[in-house]
Design a protein around this motif. Structure first.
Motif, short mmCIF file in Angstrom:
data_model
loop_
_atom_site.label_atom_id
_atom_site.label_comp_id
_atom_site.label_asym_id
_atom_site.label_seq_id
_atom_site.Cartn_x
_atom_site.Cartn_y
_atom_site.Cartn_z
N ASP A 1 -2.25 59.07 38.24
CA ASP A 1 -3.37 59.86 38.77
C ASP A 1 -4.70 59.29 38.29
OD1 ASP A 1 -1.59 61.52 40.04
OD2 ASP A 1 -1.66 63.10 38.52
N ALA A 2 -4.75 58.91 37.01
CA ALA A 2 -6.00 58.37 36.45
C ALA A 2 -6.36 57.04 37.10
CB ALA A 2 -5.85 58.20 34.93
N LYS A 3 -5.36 56.21 37.36
CA LYS A 3 -5.61 54.91 37.99
C LYS A 3 -6.14 55.09 39.41
CE LYS A 3 -2.43 51.75 37.47
NZ LYS A 3 -1.07 51.16 37.41
N ILE A 4 -5.58 56.07 40.13
CA ILE A 4 -6.06 56.33 41.49
C ILE A 4 -7.53 56.75 41.47
CG2 ILE A 4 -5.82 57.91 43.45
CD1 ILE A 4 -2.81 57.94 42.91
N LYS A 5 -7.90 57.51 40.45
CA LYS A 5 -9.28 57.97 40.33
C LYS A 5 -10.20 56.93 39.69
CE LYS A 5 -7.79 62.78 39.80
NZ LYS A 5 -7.73 63.94 38.87
N GLY A 6 -9.62 55.80 39.30
CA GLY A 6 -10.42 54.76 38.66
C GLY A 6 -10.75 55.04 37.22
N GLN A 7 -10.02 55.97 36.59
CA GLN A 7 -10.29 56.34 35.20
C GLN A 7 -9.40 55.50 34.28
OE1 GLN A 7 -9.47 60.54 35.32
NE2 GLN A 7 -11.45 61.05 36.21
N MET A 8 -9.73 54.23 34.17
CA MET A 8 -8.89 53.31 33.42
C MET A 8 -8.92 53.59 31.92
SD MET A 8 -7.33 51.54 35.53
CE MET A 8 -7.35 51.07 37.26
N GLY A 9 -10.02 54.10 31.42
CA GLY A 9 -10.10 54.45 30.00
C GLY A 9 -9.12 55.56 29.65
N THR A 10 -9.06 56.56 30.52
CA THR A 10 -8.10 57.65 30.33
C THR A 10 -6.67 57.13 30.39
OG1 THR A 10 -9.61 59.28 31.28
CG2 THR A 10 -7.28 59.84 31.26
N ALA A 11 -6.40 56.29 31.38
CA ALA A 11 -5.06 55.72 31.52
C ALA A 11 -4.68 54.91 30.28
CB ALA A 11 -5.00 54.84 32.77
N GLN A 12 -5.63 54.17 29.75
CA GLN A 12 -5.36 53.35 28.57
C GLN A 12 -4.98 54.21 27.36
OE1 GLN A 12 -8.67 51.49 26.41
NE2 GLN A 12 -7.66 49.50 26.74
N GLN A 13 -5.73 55.29 27.13
CA GLN A 13 -5.44 56.15 25.98
C GLN A 13 -4.09 56.86 26.14
OE1 GLN A 13 -8.33 58.69 24.31
NE2 GLN A 13 -10.04 57.26 24.56
N LEU A 14 -3.79 57.28 27.37
CA LEU A 14 -2.49 57.91 27.63
C LEU A 14 -1.35 56.95 27.32
CD1 LEU A 14 -3.30 59.70 31.01
CD2 LEU A 14 -2.54 60.86 28.93
N LEU A 15 -1.47 55.73 27.78
CA LEU A 15 -0.41 54.75 27.59
C LEU A 15 -0.24 54.39 26.11
CD1 LEU A 15 -1.20 52.49 30.66
CD2 LEU A 15 0.89 53.82 30.31
N LYS A 16 -1.34 54.25 25.40
CA LYS A 16 -1.26 53.92 23.98
C LYS A 16 -0.56 55.03 23.20
CE LYS A 16 -5.22 50.78 23.54
NZ LYS A 16 -6.56 50.59 22.93
N LYS A 17 -0.91 56.27 23.51
CA LYS A 17 -0.30 57.39 22.79
C LYS A 17 1.19 57.48 23.11
CE LYS A 17 -2.68 60.69 21.44
NZ LYS A 17 -3.55 61.86 21.16
N ALA A 18 1.55 57.26 24.37
CA ALA A 18 2.96 57.30 24.75
C ALA A 18 3.75 56.18 24.09
CB ALA A 18 3.08 57.21 26.27
N LEU A 19 3.15 55.00 24.02
CA LEU A 19 3.82 53.87 23.38
C LEU A 19 4.05 54.11 21.89
CD1 LEU A 19 2.19 50.77 25.12
CD2 LEU A 19 4.64 51.24 24.93
N ASP A 20 3.10 54.77 21.24
CA ASP A 20 3.27 55.10 19.83
C ASP A 20 4.50 55.98 19.62
OD1 ASP A 20 1.05 53.66 19.10
OD2 ASP A 20 -0.31 55.38 19.07
N VAL A 21 4.75 56.86 20.59
CA VAL A 21 5.89 57.78 20.47
C VAL A 21 7.21 57.06 20.70
CG1 VAL A 21 6.97 59.83 21.45
CG2 VAL A 21 4.50 59.78 21.12
N VAL A 22 7.32 56.30 21.80
CA VAL A 22 8.61 55.68 22.15
C VAL A 22 8.95 54.50 21.25
CG1 VAL A 22 8.44 56.43 24.54
CG2 VAL A 22 7.57 54.17 23.89
N SER A 23 7.96 53.90 20.61
CA SER A 23 8.21 52.71 19.79
C SER A 23 9.11 53.01 18.60
CB SER A 23 6.89 52.11 19.30
OG SER A 23 6.14 51.61 20.39
N SER A 24 9.11 54.26 18.15
CA SER A 24 9.92 54.63 16.99
C SER A 24 11.33 55.05 17.37
CB SER A 24 9.24 55.78 16.23
OG SER A 24 9.12 56.92 17.05
N LYS A 25 11.64 55.04 18.68
CA LYS A 25 12.96 55.46 19.16
C LYS A 25 13.76 54.26 19.63
CE LYS A 25 11.73 59.79 18.63
NZ LYS A 25 12.34 60.67 17.61
#
Length: 251
Positions: free
Chosen positions: A177-201
Motif C-alpha cells: 500500500d505504501a509503495k502504491i502511494k509512493g511512501q517509500m520511507g514508510t515502506a522502508q521502516q516497515l520492512l526493516k522492523k519486520a526483518l528484525d523480527v524474522v531474522s531471529s527465527k
C-alpha cells in the motif's frame, strides 16, 4: 407454677426462634456461595464459547477445539456437582461430550478454516489479541493437567507461528500500500522492523519471509537512492507498528 411454665415455654420458643434464624442464615450463606460459584462457571463457559465462535476467523486445530470444548464440559460437570436440581445440565453435558467426540473424528489433521490475511492494522491487532487469549487458555489447561504436555507444546508453537504470520502478512500488505502511494520511507521502516523480527527465527515460514522482505527492502532502497521522497511514518503509524511488533510473552 403457671408463671414458671409460661416462662419456660417462652424460653423454649425463644430458643427455637434463635435456632431457626441461625439455620436460615446458614442456608442463605450456602445459597449465596452456590450462586457465586455457578456465576463463575457460567462466565467461564461464556468466555470459552466466545473463543470457539471465532473459529471462522482463525485456523483452529482439532486439538484446540477439543481443549476449548473440554473446558466447557468440565465447567458444566462442576456446576452439576454444585446444583443437582438443575435438570438442564445433564443434557448440556451430554451435548458437549457428543460435540467433542465429533471434533475428534472430523478435525484429525484438519483446521477449522484457512488463514486469511488481515484487511487492516485494526483487524491484525484484533487477531493477535485472540491468539494471545487462546495461548493463555491452553497454558492454563496444561497447568491443570487437562492438556497433555506434547499437545500443549505443539499447539502453543502453532499459535506462536500464527502470531508471526499475522504480523508479517500484515506488513507485506502495508508495504505494498505504501509503495502504491509512493511512501517509500514508510515502506522502508516497515520492512526493516519486520526483518528484525524474522531474522531471529529459523522456521521455514520465517526463512521464506526473510528472503521476500530482503528483496523488497533492496527494491525500496534502490528507489530511495534514485531520489524518491522518503516519507516518514506519522506518529499514529509508529504506534500501530509498536503494538503489532511488541515482544510477545513467552509461555
Amino acid at each position: 407454677m403457671n408463671i414458671a411454665l409460661v416462662v419456660g415455654l417462652c424460653v423454649i420458643l425463644l430458643g427455637l426462634i434463635v435456632g431457626y434464624n441461625i439455620m436460615a442464615q446458614q442456608r442463605q450463606r450456602v445459597e449465596s456461595s452456590k450462586r457465586q460459584e455457578m456465576a463463575k462457571y457460567i462466565a467461564v463457559i461464556d468466555a470459552t464459547e466466545e473463543l470457539i465462535g471465532n473459529a471462522h476467523n482463525l485456523p483452529y486445530s482439532g486439538t484446540l477445539l477439543v481443549c476449548l470444548n473440554q473446558k466447557i464440559l468440565d465447567a458444566l460437570k462442576t456446576m452439576h456437582d454444585i446444583d443437582k436440581t438443575d435438570r438442564s445440565l445433564p443434557q448440556r453435558i451430554s451435548d458437549v461430550q457428543a460435540q467433542i467426540n465429533q471434533i475428534k473424528q472430523t478435525y484429525q489433521n484438519k483446521e477449522s478454516t484457512s488463514f486469511r490475511v488481515p484487511d487492516s492494522d485494526r483487524e491484525a491487532i484484533s487477531m493477535l489479541k485472540l491468539v494471545k487469549r487462546l495461548r493463555a487458555v491452553i497454558k492454563a489447561e496444561h497447568t491443570k493437567g487437562r492438556l497433555p504436555t506434547q499437545a500443549f507444546v505443539s499447539e502453543n508453537s502453532r499459535l506462536e507461528q500464527m502470531q508471526m504470520k499475522i504480523n508479517i502478512e500484515n506488513v507485506l500488505k502495508r508495504v505494498n500500500d505504501a509503495k502504491i502511494k509512493g511512501q517509500m520511507g514508510t515502506a522502508q521502516q516497515l520492512l526493516k522492523k519486520a526483518l528484525d523480527v524474522v531474522s531471529s527465527k529459523s522456521d521455514p515460514y520465517c526463512q521464506s519471509a526473510k528472503e521476500s522482505l530482503s528483496a523488497m527492502l533492496e527494491e525500496v532502497n534502490t528507489s530511495l537512492s534514485k531520489g524518491h521522497e522518503a516519507n516518514r511514518p506519522k506518529n499514529d503509524e509508529n504506534k500501530e507498528l509498536d503494538e503489532l511488533f511488541a515482544p510477545k510473552k513467552k509461555w
